[in-house]
Design a protein around this motif. Structure first.
Motif, PDB file in Angstrom:
ATOM      1  N   PHE A  38       0.724  -1.321   0.048  1.00  0.00           N
ATOM      2  CA  PHE A  38       0.094  -0.076  -0.008  1.00  0.00           C
ATOM      3  C   PHE A  38       0.961   1.139   0.040  1.00  0.00           C
ATOM      4  CE2 PHE A  38      -2.902  -3.266   1.283  1.00  0.00           C
ATOM      5  CZ  PHE A  38      -3.995  -2.809   1.110  1.00  0.00           C
ATOM      6  N   ILE A  98      -2.316   0.336  -4.633  1.00  0.00           N
ATOM      7  CA  ILE A  98      -2.065  -0.940  -3.902  1.00  0.00           C
ATOM      8  C   ILE A  98      -1.193  -1.588  -5.255  1.00  0.00           C
ATOM      9  CG2 ILE A  98      -3.106  -3.193  -3.577  1.00  0.00           C
ATOM     10  CD1 ILE A  98      -5.562  -1.885  -2.518  1.00  0.00           C
ATOM     11  N   VAL A 149      -9.387   1.883  -0.364  1.00  0.00           N
ATOM     12  CA  VAL A 149      -8.228   1.335   0.308  1.00  0.00           C
ATOM     13  C   VAL A 149      -8.497   1.098   1.720  1.00  0.00           C
ATOM     14  CG1 VAL A 149      -5.677   1.508   1.053  1.00  0.00           C
ATOM     15  CG2 VAL A 149      -6.751   2.663  -1.294  1.00  0.00           C
TER      16      VAL A 149
END
Length: 242
Positions: A155, A175, A190
């Protein structure tokens, strides 16, 4: 997005004054100043003792987890005292040391995770690397899980540091899976993925829904270790990657 979710679910894991007095004059020192000096000296000693234990834990993972938790708690409380004595210098020291790669060594997990596990805490079993770069604009953050040197999932995003509160606020909006598949997503998406896979806390999802950023209340950062309390309530210890 739905096609990515099964992959993410499989990969998902729980994701730190000297002064001199001329001989010719001896100034009067108030009792409050003496108390502050005494308190600062005591907290500095306790900070050093806690850091020594945490450094050993980061190197060997052999220290008793309960002692590690006690050291983290003591370090947090004493660093708060040091911060109150000189907020500007304390925050500058964190920013001067935070850039680099940090491996997650120990975490208590979020408060909800602690409830599910019965309060048990231990060393983090996987290779999780968090990267901070305070030299770029915006400042860069990355959180990755690795199998040996293979990045399973990463991430990435940006962060800001509130020096008055020692608060590091961040967003992830990208990502990367297996170093191949790269996806740009909104921070709400996310946050939801992180909460569902264990890489983030449910609190991060709530913050995103309310338009606020996820955060760490930073405790310390030096040449060897870093410590912080996450927005979900958990304490964490990282080791600097050489």
């Amino acid at each position: 997005m739905r096609a990515v979710q099964p992959i993410l679910s499989l990969l998902g894991v729980a994701s730190v004054a000297a002064f001199s007095i001329p001989c010719r004059s001896v100034p009067t020192v108030s009792s409050s100043a003496l108390r502050l000096s005494s308190t600062t000296t005591a907290s500095s000693v306790e900070i050093e003792e806690a850091k020594q234990l945490l450094c050993r834990a980061a190197e060997t993972k052999l220290e008793n987890p309960d002692r590690v938790l006690d050291a983290l708690t003591a370090l947090e409380q004493n660093c708060k005292s040091e911060f109150k004595a000189d907020p500007s210098a304390f925050s500058k020291d964190i920013l001067d040391n935070i850039s680099g790669e940090w491996r997650l060594i120990f975490t208590t997990g979020t408060k909800e995770r602690q409830k599910k596990s019965g309060g048990r805490v231990n060393y983090f079993p996987l290779k999780a690397i968090q990267t901070f770069d305070a030299t770029t604009e915006p400042k860069y953050i990355e959180n990755g899980i690795f199998a040996w040197d293979l990045p399973l999932i990463k991430f990435s995003g940006d962060w800001d540091f509130n020096a008055r509160k020692r608060k590091l606020e961040f967003d992830f909006d990208r990502i990367e899976i297996l170093g191949l598949l790269k996806i740009n997503l909104g921070r709400k998406e996310v946050a939801k993925i992180g909460a569902s896979t264990g890489l983030g806390s449910a609190n991060n999802e709530k913050l995103a829904d309310s338009g606020r950023r996820a955060f760490f209340d930073w405790i310390s950062a030096d040449e060897k270790i870093a410590t912080a309390r996450g927005g979900g309530g958990g304490l964490a210890l990282w080791k600097r990657v050489d």
